[in-house]
Enzyme design. Structure first.
Site, PDB file in Angstrom:
ATOM      1  CG  ASP A 190      -5.790  -8.305  -5.480  1.00  0.00           C
ATOM      2  OD1 ASP A 190      -6.124  -7.633  -4.482  1.00  0.00           O
ATOM      3  OD2 ASP A 190      -6.550  -9.116  -6.020  1.00  0.00           O
TER       4      ASP A 190
HETATM    5  C1  BGC Z   1      -9.181  -8.319  -3.878  1.00  0.00           C
HETATM    6  C2  BGC Z   1      -9.259  -7.083  -4.730  1.00  0.00           C
HETATM    7  C3  BGC Z   1      -9.618  -5.910  -3.871  1.00  0.00           C
HETATM    8  C4  BGC Z   1      -8.592  -5.782  -2.763  1.00  0.00           C
HETATM    9  C5  BGC Z   1      -8.830  -4.628  -1.821  1.00  0.00           C
HETATM   10  C6  BGC Z   1      -8.292  -8.146  -2.667  1.00  0.00           C
HETATM   11  O1  BGC Z   1      -8.405  -9.211  -1.801  1.00  0.00           O
HETATM   12  O2  BGC Z   1      -8.740  -9.405  -4.657  1.00  0.00           O
HETATM   13  O3  BGC Z   1     -10.179  -7.241  -5.770  1.00  0.00           O
HETATM   14  O4  BGC Z   1      -9.732  -4.753  -4.632  1.00  0.00           O
HETATM   15  O5  BGC Z   1      -8.596  -6.968  -1.983  1.00  0.00           O
HETATM   16  O6  BGC Z   1      -9.901  -4.870  -0.993  1.00  0.00           O
END
Ligand code: BGC
Length: 753
Positions: free
Chosen positions: A264
């Site tokens: 993540d």
């Molecule tokens: C989220 C993810 C997301 C990523 C990219 C993170 O803050 O938890 O689910 O895919 O950002 O935007």
């Protein structure tokens, strides 16, 4: 074949053979992927391998330009392809060609209980992702709904691992047919947003294997997902993005995952762990992870220069980077280098129809005193109240935010349907729609909006209330949890005030979560609606008018009050966790916190999540998992079991006739639960094992068939680390919801252990 032609064919084959002899193996599209991967890997320098393993911009990681191997482009999210960003900022790039179809939220998809809808979803969003030239779509999310306070439940598929898994598989398969990888997220135990970057989760192996992992496993093993995103939180002291047990032992070891693990954004915290524990690509919100940028940018990522240095010094094995590069190359060959992939398409009529069909089937009629469907000719004045009747609910929420080309609001759609009979009053206010935003509206403003709505309600024949949560901070929104189980922005008081002057009140609330309904007994009908995207208003209006017969069923329970929910029964240690250094404080986001401290949290309710808790502890829910009404009625006929006994090689067929006894065509979700009343370990009263959604015309009877196998009887035995079914009597429950059981049987399981 005449001579001339055969000579020509020979010449052609000589030419193509000598041509392909000049093409390096990794570039030969006809060679097996594994051979291409090895060939490419053997040609790469150490620096090139390391470059693959971390971000080069907010949403891309590098390829190998020298070898013509392309970059990996990723995009959120699970509900539509997100707008383009600038290379290294969180500013939207302002392109004019990145508007998309906003599909319903995944919690809506789960509420359809229809795997065909999941396939349609995957196909449609895959075509859009492909058209936008994405290689990886960051979804679907399959974390289990553990508490209605979780700000991100709307991105997931409810409280039951079986339902979530069954719905995830066709989504993944159809998406990937477009040469776009699914990235199933967030692996694992990311069941709250509060302290998501730091909370350290302790959970029993049983709950892990029976509740929190099965949907991931299905998406990966049956769906064949090519990507997995690690979660922000910790599990047993180690961050999930480089958690040895989750990634090495379970994901790769037990499930044989050969795809790519992506962090993540900002989820990596340590070079050594990131190198050794199953991670492939480190992505980031900022260059030190979650909080700040530094001038060296992407080279300072844990899997960038620090990794390269440790590899060069011999502090980390070269095999670690080879393994990562292999997984990343495999991903690239499966996606951007797949020359047979289709071209994709954007905002087509088919995609709008798909969004509408999924939305239609997702709306759950919770309660109806007969007022719905609303016949326009019966009413002179229809008053629509509520901010969500006009609000752009694709704005905010975090990474699932979307820029739809078109949006039909509920108010627009109701006006199209009922014409100028429709009046509108906002009723309450909650500020501008954008991520992380929380606005305190002056009480005077709230009072006057309420007074205006009540005055109009007195004059109206019927009220359609479109409220609920929204995508601002502390609602259905990433990085914060909800502060309360009640509806926000004074809506409970507003609803009470409206119903006091006009009992013809239809509640059509939009939310990705359950909420308290202190006014339930006074209103005429309640619809539970998730975020439905582009065609949302049209789906809502069509269900209200009866053009569409509702057929959604709840993918999660609605407890009467928060303390009836398992996660909220055991104090702060079970939610949101106990923070040795600080007060449990829901007012700060991770971004504002010192990410070094880890609150501890133990899932003390263990396997008793959702209806498993309500059933087993005999705490009735306000609306149960699997509940949803229709404008017609279904009768469950005499169900039959093909046998009364089963051994470990056997199976039992269950048949149940479903008759539509009403006057409208409709769809019913028939649910089969199994219970193991006598077992050496605690088992829930019953668990969902099969379901089927069937369309039945008025007067028609449809036979529904399920096959119970020994696998359906098993629990995860912690001592042997095996799935085990103990011999004895098992109960079969067939019902219209987890609380509305229409027939019960039992059979004997003869072997086991
Ligand atoms: C989220 C993810 C997301 C990523 C990219 C993170 O803050 O938890 O689910 O895919 O950002 O935007």
């Amino acid at each position: 074949m005449n001579n001339r032609i055969s000579r020509f064919v020979l010449l052609l084959s000589v030419l193509t053979t000598s041509l392909s002899a000049q093409v390096p193996l990794y570039q030969n599209p006809d060679a097996p992927i594994e051979e291409r991967v090895e060939d490419a890997l053997n040609r790469m320098t150490l620096e090139e391998k390391v470059a693959l393993c971390h971000a080069q911009s907010k949403f891309s990681s590098a390829g190998v330009p020298r070898l013509g191997i392309p970059e990996v482009w990723m995009s959120d999210g699970p509900h539509g392809v997100r707008h383009e960003f600038e290379w290294n900022t969180w500013n939207y790039a302002g392109w004019t060609n990145d508007s998309i179809t906003a599909f319903p939220a995944l919690t809506a998809l789960a509420a359809t209980w229809n795997p065909d809808m999941a396939a349609l979803y995957g196909k449609s969003i895959g075509e859009e992702a492909r058209y936008r030239e994405k290689d990886v779509l960051l979804g679907p999310g399959v974390n289990i709904y553990r508490t209605p306070l979780n700000g991100r439940n709307f991105e997931y598929m409810g409280e039951d691992p079986y339902l979530a898994g069954v719905m995830a598989v066709p989504y993944v398969k159809e998406l990937q047919k477009n040469g776009v990888a699914a990235c199933v997220k967030h692996f694992a135990l990311n069941n709250q947003e509060q302290w998501r970057g730091t909370v350290d989760v302790e959970v029993s192996d049983r709950a892990l294997y029976e509740i929190y992992l099965p949907a991931f496993k299905k998406a990966i093993v049956e769906g064949g997902a090519w990507g997995v995103m690690g979660a922000y939180n910790k599990y047993r002291g180690q961050h999930c993005c480089h958690n040895a047990r989750l990634l090495n032992d379970i994901l790769r070891g037990e499930w044989g995952f050969d795809g790519c693990v992506i962090t993540d954004w900002g989820g990596a915290h340590d070079t050594k762990e990131a190198a050794l524990n199953g991670l492939d690509i480190e992505m980031g919100s900022y260059t030190n992870g979650l909080t700040s940028d530094n001038s060296l940018g992407y080279n300072r990522y844990y899997l960038a220069d620090p990794y390269l240095e440790m590899l060069k010094k011999g502090e980390l094995p070269m095999s670690s980077v080879d393994a990562k590069a292999r997984n990343i190359l495999r991903l690239i060959f499966r996606t951007s280098l797949d020359r047979d992939k289709p071209y994709g398409s954007l905002c087509t009529k088919e995609h709008y129809d798909a969004a509408k069909a999924i939305g239609d089937e997702s709306i759950v009629l919770l309660y109806n005193n007969g007022i719905l469907p609303l016949q326009g000719d019966k009413y002179g004045k229809i008053l629509v109240v509520g901010d969500n009747a006009t609000r752009r609910l694709t704005d905010g929420g975090g990474s699932s935010e979307l820029k739809p080309k078109d949006m039909i609001s509920p108010l627009d759609a109701l006006r199209t349907l009922y014409g100028d009979k429709v009046e509108y009053a906002q009723g309450y206010a909650c500020g501008r729609p954008f991520f992380g935003h929380e606005e305190v509206i002056p009480q005077q403003v709230m009072d006057s909006l309420c007074a205006e709505a009540v005055a109009k309600a007195r004059q109206a024949d019927v009220i359609i209330y479109v409220g609920g949560l929204n995508k601002n901070a502390f609602q259905d929104c990433e990085s914060t949890d909800r502060k309360s189980y009640n509806l926000p922005f004074g809506q409970d008081e507003l609803i009470e005030a409206l119903v006091a002057v006009n009992p013809n009140l239809v509640i059509a609330n939009i939310s990705g979560n359950a909420y308290a309904m202190p006014w339930l007994k006074k209103v005429s009908a309640v619809l539970h609606i998730s975020y439905l995207g582009t065609m949302g208003g049209a789906s809502i209006a069509d269900v209200i008018s009866g053009k569409v017969n509702p057929s959604g069923k709840l993918p999660y329970s609605f407890p009467v009050k928060l303390s009836d929910c398992a996660a909220h029964t055991y104090g702060e240690g079970a939610y949101p966790g106990i923070d040795a250094g600080r007060e449990a404080d829901n007012s700060l986001t991770d971004y504002q916190r010192n990410v070094g401290v880890s609150p501890r949290e133990e899932y003390k309710e263990d396997i008793l999540v959702g209806y498993r808790w309500h059933d087993t502890k005999k705490i009735p829910a306000l609306f149960s998992f699997g509940h949803g009404l229709s404008y017609t009625s279904f009768e469950y006929g005499k169900s039959l079991l093909s046998a009364k006994e089963m051994d470990e090689k056997g199976s039992i067929k269950v048949t149940v006739p479903i008759t539509n006894t009403g006057t409208k065509s409709g769809k019913e979700v028939v649910q089969l639960y199994l219970g193991d009343p006598k077992c050496s370990v605690l088992r829930p009263l019953k668990e969902l094992k099969h379901f089927a959604k069937v369309a039945v015309a008025p007067g028609e009877t449809v036979q529904v068939e399920f096959v119970i196998t020994p696998d359906d009887l098993k629990f995860y035995d912690e001592a042997s680390r095996q799935w085990v079914a103990e011999p004895g009597v098992f109960n079969v429950y067939i019902g219209a919801s987890s609380a509305d059981i229409r027939c019960k049987h039992s059979f004997k399981y003869l072997s086991g252990l």
